[in-house]
Design a protein around this motif. Structure first.
Motif, PDB file in Angstrom:
ATOM      1  N   PRO A  20       0.826  -1.206   0.000  1.00 46.82           N
ATOM      2  CA  PRO A  20       0.000   0.000   0.000  1.00 46.82           C
ATOM      3  C   PRO A  20       0.865   1.264   0.000  1.00 46.82           C
ATOM      4  O   PRO A  20       1.970   1.286   0.550  1.00 46.82           O
ATOM      5  N   TRP A 134      -1.697   1.619  12.272  1.00 46.84           N
ATOM      6  CA  TRP A 134      -1.978   1.155  10.917  1.00 46.84           C
ATOM      7  C   TRP A 134      -1.161  -0.084  10.570  1.00 46.84           C
ATOM      8  O   TRP A 134      -1.670  -1.005   9.931  1.00 46.84           O
ATOM      9  N   THR A 137      -2.951  -3.051  12.209  1.00 45.79           N
ATOM     10  CA  THR A 137      -4.357  -3.367  11.958  1.00 45.79           C
ATOM     11  C   THR A 137      -4.752  -3.464  10.498  1.00 45.79           C
ATOM     12  O   THR A 137      -5.824  -3.981  10.206  1.00 45.79           O
ATOM     13  N   GLN A 138      -3.950  -3.006   9.571  1.00 48.19           N
ATOM     14  CA  GLN A 138      -4.332  -2.986   8.164  1.00 48.19           C
ATOM     15  C   GLN A 138      -4.204  -4.392   7.572  1.00 48.19           C
ATOM     16  O   GLN A 138      -3.103  -4.932   7.480  1.00 48.19           O
ATOM     17  N   ARG A 140      -4.596  -5.653   4.466  1.00 49.06           N
ATOM     18  CA  ARG A 140      -3.870  -5.823   3.206  1.00 49.06           C
ATOM     19  C   ARG A 140      -2.366  -5.752   3.428  1.00 49.06           C
ATOM     20  O   ARG A 140      -1.607  -6.520   2.843  1.00 49.06           O
ATOM     21  N   LEU A 141      -1.931  -4.866   4.293  1.00 48.36           N
ATOM     22  CA  LEU A 141      -0.502  -4.787   4.589  1.00 48.36           C
ATOM     23  C   LEU A 141      -0.027  -6.067   5.261  1.00 48.36           C
ATOM     24  O   LEU A 141       1.025  -6.597   4.923  1.00 48.36           O
ATOM     25  N   ARG A 142      -0.810  -6.577   6.189  1.00 46.66           N
ATOM     26  CA  ARG A 142      -0.458  -7.839   6.848  1.00 46.66           C
ATOM     27  C   ARG A 142      -0.326  -8.952   5.820  1.00 46.66           C
ATOM     28  O   ARG A 142       0.612  -9.758   5.875  1.00 46.66           O
TER      29      ARG A 142
END
Length: 153
Positions: A20, A134, A137-138, A140-142
């Motif tokens: 991202p 962020w 908790t994000q 897509r990043l995880r």
């Protein structure tokens, strides 16, 4: 047949899930002391004045450089996600730990009564707190850090 969790446009030409845009900004935020050092080196005459403006205390400058090392390495590791997958998987936690240490350091200096003259350090502390939240908790990043989501199948 397993359905894709993300749209095909969210994968690059190698089939990796794209990082991202906000992740890149977080890396730059964490490496801000390194960026300032490069800017000070580029402006030779005003370099010392620029460093003194943002870091009047030399100790905080050196600590900022040390806390920016994981972000600088993270910038380099983004190109080696396939070669070093185990290192890449753990790097989100390294970045989070670096942010947490930075927040603890900033909080302890505020508790000791070292209130800054300008609102910039408080604003950077807020950005660090939001970045840590962020990173944790994000979804897509995880998934960008998990091997099962690295490639389109």
């Amino acid at each position: 047949m397993v359905g894709l969790k993300y749209l095909p446009e969210e994968y690059d030409a190698k089939g990796q899930l794209r990082l991202p845009f906000l992740f890149w900004l977080i890396l730059l935020l964490q490496a801000r002391t390194w960026l300032l050092l490069v800017m000070a080196g580029a402006s030779r005459q005003q370099g010392n004045d620029l460093l003194a403006l943002f870091y009047p205390d030399r100790q905080s400058f050196w600590l900022g450089l040390a806390l920016g090392i994981p972000a600088a390495i993270g910038l380099l590791l983004t190109g080696y996600r396939q070669r070093w997958p185990r290192l890449w998987q753990s790097w989100r936690h390294v970045l989070s730990a670096s942010l947490l240490i930075s927040l603890l350091w900033q909080g302890s200096s505020l508790l000791q009564g070292a209130f800054p003259d300008s609102p910039l350090p408080l604003l950077l502390t807020l950005f660090d707190l939001l970045a840590l939240f962020w990173l944790q908790t994000q979804p897509r990043l995880r998934d960008c850090f998990l091997p099962e989501h690295q490639h389109i199948e």
